[in-house]
Design a protein around this motif. Structure first.
Motif, short mmCIF file in Angstrom:
data_model
loop_
_atom_site.label_atom_id
_atom_site.label_comp_id
_atom_site.label_asym_id
_atom_site.label_seq_id
_atom_site.Cartn_x
_atom_site.Cartn_y
_atom_site.Cartn_z
N THR A 1 10.14 -10.10 23.53
CA THR A 1 9.82 -11.18 24.47
C THR A 1 8.67 -10.81 25.40
N SER A 2 8.46 -9.50 25.61
CA SER A 2 7.37 -9.06 26.47
C SER A 2 7.18 -7.57 26.29
N ALA A 3 5.96 -7.07 26.52
CA ALA A 3 5.67 -5.64 26.39
C ALA A 3 4.54 -5.26 27.32
N SER A 4 4.60 -4.04 27.84
CA SER A 4 3.55 -3.55 28.72
C SER A 4 3.61 -2.02 28.73
N SER A 5 2.93 -1.39 29.68
CA SER A 5 2.95 0.07 29.75
C SER A 5 2.77 0.52 31.19
N ILE A 6 3.20 1.76 31.46
CA ILE A 6 2.99 2.43 32.75
C ILE A 6 2.77 3.90 32.45
N HIS A 7 1.96 4.57 33.24
CA HIS A 7 1.62 5.95 32.86
C HIS A 7 2.77 6.93 33.12
N VAL A 8 3.63 6.68 34.11
CA VAL A 8 4.82 7.51 34.34
C VAL A 8 6.01 6.58 34.46
N LEU A 9 6.95 6.72 33.55
CA LEU A 9 8.09 5.81 33.46
C LEU A 9 9.02 5.96 34.67
N PRO A 10 9.52 4.86 35.23
CA PRO A 10 10.51 4.97 36.31
C PRO A 10 11.77 5.72 35.86
N MET A 11 12.42 6.38 36.80
CA MET A 11 13.66 7.11 36.58
C MET A 11 13.51 8.26 35.59
N CYS A 12 12.31 8.76 35.48
CA CYS A 12 12.08 9.77 34.44
C CYS A 12 11.45 11.04 34.98
N CYS A 13 10.28 10.92 35.56
CA CYS A 13 9.49 12.13 35.83
C CYS A 13 8.80 12.08 37.19
N GLY A 14 9.41 11.48 38.18
CA GLY A 14 8.73 11.37 39.46
C GLY A 14 7.58 10.39 39.36
N ASN A 15 6.46 10.67 40.02
CA ASN A 15 5.30 9.80 39.95
C ASN A 15 4.07 10.57 40.40
N SER A 16 2.91 10.00 40.14
CA SER A 16 1.67 10.58 40.63
C SER A 16 1.43 10.13 42.07
N GLY A 17 0.70 10.92 42.81
CA GLY A 17 0.42 10.57 44.20
C GLY A 17 -0.99 10.93 44.60
#
Length: 874
Positions: free
Chosen positions: A563-579
């Motif tokens: 129904t929908s698809a997209s992307s993010i460079h760091v997945l939520p609930m996975c590996c923190g995030n970039s800052g």
């Protein structure tokens, strides 16, 4: 042979002793016969005049030597017969102890492997990690490239210091393209850790020079799985045309079990820092160092802070107000797990104490029932210490047997539990956990300590005075001191049980509240793929990244069921995030060292719709936001309030410290989500379009109309159709990702609830045993009361009141102890205070109800006493 010789000699000495005693008795009897007594009367007089034959035999044996061993063997045989004679008692006591010792052994095996056993490197106490310390107060931060080079050149505390960058690496050309955990390392990495390769060599200084030929070192697992463990892998080139390591020569293989404690890798590649570009790089590296002999980590930290102060003066734009910190590698490895494991170790220790108290109470009750036996043994010449020795041997036999069962439970159970945990479970050194000889020694010591603990108390109750009292009273009642001791043990059991159940209740309520947290997105029917995008050899890296993600998403969106698809460079609930830093352009830039910004995420169009994240204002990214168009961004709610307080940020601009330091126009504001963890409040976040600021990492998020796992083969096929060499990793549903994110608190609450229920059950058994025995001893009193007209309800209340007093005393003491000790759980709780009154009240009520349930059956039995039968027996 010496043993058999001693045994045959001992048998001969026993026969000679019997013959000598018989001779003396016959001679004494003959003297009485000569005086005119009848033969039968003469033999009785001889035995009376001679004294206690058994005691004489024991005293004589004691003069031969080896008597202690003999008594031990005798007592051991007798103890085994007594345990077999009372199967109900033996089964109950063994079960309680085996569960307690088994749980203690299992927990110790984990604590020993994770916290106590040194890391598997030479001189591991000299290994440390060196971090940057940012101005905003965080304890650790990854290291900027030029800072690492300065640390390497200027320090005098380390034998070596190495940089690490962990990232997935694509492998293609030999079977299906895959992504394997990789690690870019500087030349000192293997020398710092002090581990030699299994085959070939490790990365050398000449390999770690910008522009040098590419070499790789294989991890043992990758060598086995992809290259079949062949020795001729050395010198081979990595196949494939687009992989980051395509054409690299394999120069070494690391031994089985080698891994950096805090990071996972199967492939090691030279990092090849370019000194010309180092000042412009961001903060990306972990660093590990080995202290010189005689240098403490505190001294090293002082030196690194001085070097950090120098670099802050030299390059204030990058380093103003930044410092450095040194953390022992063991401490870094155990991290948050230390508190969890120590809490669980304390909890299981309390369970073992309750089990010991329970068995001690059962032994006290059994000792009271064996009072006639002890009287007969005293009459036959046994001394107090002889009786104590016998009772302690019985207790030790029971404890060692339970210890053997407990060790088997741990030996089989620990590997089973480890296999059931998810691959990414956040427990350090999980692969090193084992039930080994040190755990066996620990189990033996615990078993002996338990045997002495619950065996000494009943043995101390044995004395000649008590035995004579037992003879006079017919063994019907115990002494006041023994009753007080039994009551004290029950109160201690209840107090410890309340302490454990309170801890379990706090963690359970915390976990329930954590599960009720709204992550800000909808995880159901959401499939995720994580990829590191391949680089192009023609230099058009950013264009290639943007094109691959766009084409892959276009193909996936066309699949039936998507129904929908997209992307993010760091997945939520996975590996923190970039800052990084970002700030509004209509105001002066913040001075160096003043942090203004937060997280950032690189996403594709339709990301918020795919994830189910509401837009508060503005729009999502769409086809307009491409390379060459005005550069745009989206803020989350927290970032919008932080940067533009009380203003509408749509249409305004921010300056972004990253990539090419672009000026970005805000086109939307999205609702906050919990990106790094459910327990962490939303951080400010700025979203960039993948089409304009392409990232080398891309986690696909695909919303489906049915079971998302059914689409995995089709999605893989679409990825390969765009780039046959592109691999993927960590394919999972978003629900599984979220489940893994709370795996540690789930395990904590599960184990604590198991320990709490076990403690509650043991406490109830203890109350039941004491009240049941009390009713049995007061059967005559109950019969007389009923004969005099007492109502059964009154008898029932009398018995329940006796149990209620013990339970109330235990609950009161337990509440005081819980208020003092639950503070150690504070770091494990989410929005729940360690002194939460609701949990304390609920646990007290549950324990009181359970205690009354343990008293109910003895109370009911007391009301069914037949006065006529009791008085007739008396």
């Amino acid at each position: 042979m010496k043993f058999w010789h001693w045994l045959s000699r001992r048998s001969r000495e026993e026969r000679e002793l019997d013959e000598e005693l018989r001779f003396h008795l016959e001679q004494e009897a003959q003297l009485h016969i000569d005086r005119g007594e009848a033969p039968e009367l003469a033999r009785r007089s001889a035995r009376r005049d001679f004294g206690n034959v058994t005691l004489t035999r024991e005293v004589t044996r004691g003069m031969w030597g080896w008597s202690l061993l003999e008594r031990g063997v005798q007592d051991l045989r007798f103890a085994a017969r007594m345990l077999l004679k009372n199967p109900a008692f033996t089964v109950v006591a063994l079960s309680a102890l085996a569960l307690g010792i088994g749980a203690t052994t299992a927990t110790f095996s984990v604590v020993n492997s994770v916290l106590l056993r040194p890391l598997q490197f030479p001189a591991p106490e000299r290994l440390v990690m060196v971090w940057e310390r940012p101005p905003q107060g965080k304890l650790t931060n990854v290291v900027q490239t030029q800072n690492f080079l300065d640390w390497h050149a200027r320090n005098h505390s380390f034998e070596g210091i190495a940089a690490i960058w962990a990232t997935p690496v694509n492998l293609a050309g030999e079977g299906e393209p895959v992504q394997t955990p990789g690690m870019y390392v500087s030349a000192d990495f293997f020398r710092v850790l002090g581990v030699a390769p299994l085959l070939g060599r490790t990365i050398q200084a000449e390999d770690d020079v910008h522009g040098a030929n590419c070499v790789v070192v294989l991890g043992y697992g990758l060598w086995q799985s992809r290259y079949g463990g062949r020795a001729d892998v050395l010198g081979r080139k990595i196949r494939g045309s687009a992989s980051e390591v395509a054409g690299c020569e394999v120069v070494g293989v690391m031994p089985a079990g080698f891994r950096f404690p805090t990071l996972r890798a199967e492939l090691y590649i030279p990092i090849k820092i370019d000194p010309a570009q180092a000042p412009l790089d961001g903060r990306n590296y972990y660093t590990v160092a080995r202290l010189k002999p005689g240098v403490s980590w505190q001294a090293a930290q002082a030196e690194m802070q001085a070097i950090a102060a120098q670099t802050a003066r030299e390059r204030p734009k990058m380093n103003a107000r930044w410092s450095a910190t040194v953390v022992p590698l063991m401490e870094q490895t155990t991290g948050e797990s230390r508190t969890t494991l120590l809490v669980l170790a304390g909890a299981v220790g309390f369970v073992l104490l309750i089990a010991c108290a329970n068995v001690a109470n059962l032994l006290l009750l059994r000792a009271s029932a064996r009072r006639r036996e002890m009287t007969v043994r005293v009459a036959l010449g046994a001394g107090r210490w002889r009786l104590m020795h016998q009772l302690v041997v019985e207790s030790l036999l029971l404890a060692v047997s339970a210890g053997a069962l407990g060790f088997l439970l741990a030996y089989w159970g620990v590997p089973t539990i480890i296999r059931m945990l998810p691959a990414g479970f956040p427990l350090p050194r999980m692969g090193e956990i084992s039930v080994d000889h040190s755990v066996l020694a620990f189990t033996l010591l615990v078993s002996l300590a338990c045997g002495l603990f619950f065996g000494i108390l009943p043995a101390l109750q044995v004395s000649r005075t008590q035995i004579s009292q037992g003879l006079q009273q017919g063994g019907r009642t115990g002494t006041a001191s023994s009753r007080r001791l039994r009551d004290t043990l029950v109160i201690a059991e209840v107090a410890l049980a309340l302490l454990l159940v309170t801890g379990a209740g706090l963690l359970l309520r915390s976990f329930i509240l954590l599960n009720e947290v709204d992550p800000g997105f909808r995880p159901e029917r959401l499939l995720t793929f994580r990829m590191r995008l391949l680089n192009r050899s023609d230099g058009k890296i950013f264009e290639h990244r943007a094109a691959v993600v766009r084409e892959v998403l276009d193909r996936i969106r066309a699949l039936p069921g998507v129904t929908s698809a997209s992307s993010i460079h760091v997945l939520p609930m996975c590996c923190g995030n970039s800052g990084t830093g970002y700030y509004r352009t209509d105001r002066p830039a913040p001075p160096p060292g003043t942090f203004s910004g937060g997280d950032f995420s690189v996403i594709s169009d339709a990301y918020f719709r795919t994830m189910g994240i509401p837009m508060i204002g503005g729009r999502e990214f769409d086809a307009r936001d491409r390379k060459g168009a005005p550069e745009v961004a989206i803020l989350n709610q927290t970032a919008a309030e932080q940067i533009f307080p009380g203003e509408n940020p749509i249409g305004k601009q921010v300056k972004f410290n990253g990539f090419f330091n672009p000026t970005l126009q805000i086109v939307g504001v999205a609702k906050d989500i919990r990106h790094s963890a459910l327990e962490n409040a939303p951080d400010p976040c700025l979203f960039l379009p993948q089409a304009q600021q392409p990232s080398g990492l891309a986690a696909l998020v695909i919303r489906t109309s049915g079971d998302p796992r059914a689409l995995i083969p089709a999605v893989k096929e679409q990825i390969r159709s765009v780039d046959p060499n592109q691999g993927a990793q960590d394919i999972a549903t978003m629900e599984q990702v979220m489940s893994d994110a709370i795996a540690r608190p789930r395990l904590q609450v599960t184990l604590m609830c198991i320990f709490g229920l076990l403690a509650l059950s043991l406490a109830c058994v203890g109350i039941y045993a004491v009240i049941s025995y009390s009713v049995e001893q007061r059967t005559r009193e109950m019969g007389i009361r009923l004969a005099l007209g007492a109502a059964p309800d009154g008898i029932r209340r009398l018995v329940l009141r006796e149990g209620g007093v013990l339970a109330a005393a235990g609950i009161g003491i337990g509440l005081v102890a819980a208020r003092a000790l639950t503070g150690y759980l504070s770091t494990l709780l989410y929005t729940v205070k360690p002194t939460d009154s609701l949990v304390f009240a609920g646990v007290s009520a549950v324990l009181a109800a359970a205690a009354m349930a343990g008293c109910y059956f003895p109370a009911r039995r007391a009301t069914r006493v037949d006065p006529a039968v009791v008085l007739r027996d008396e």
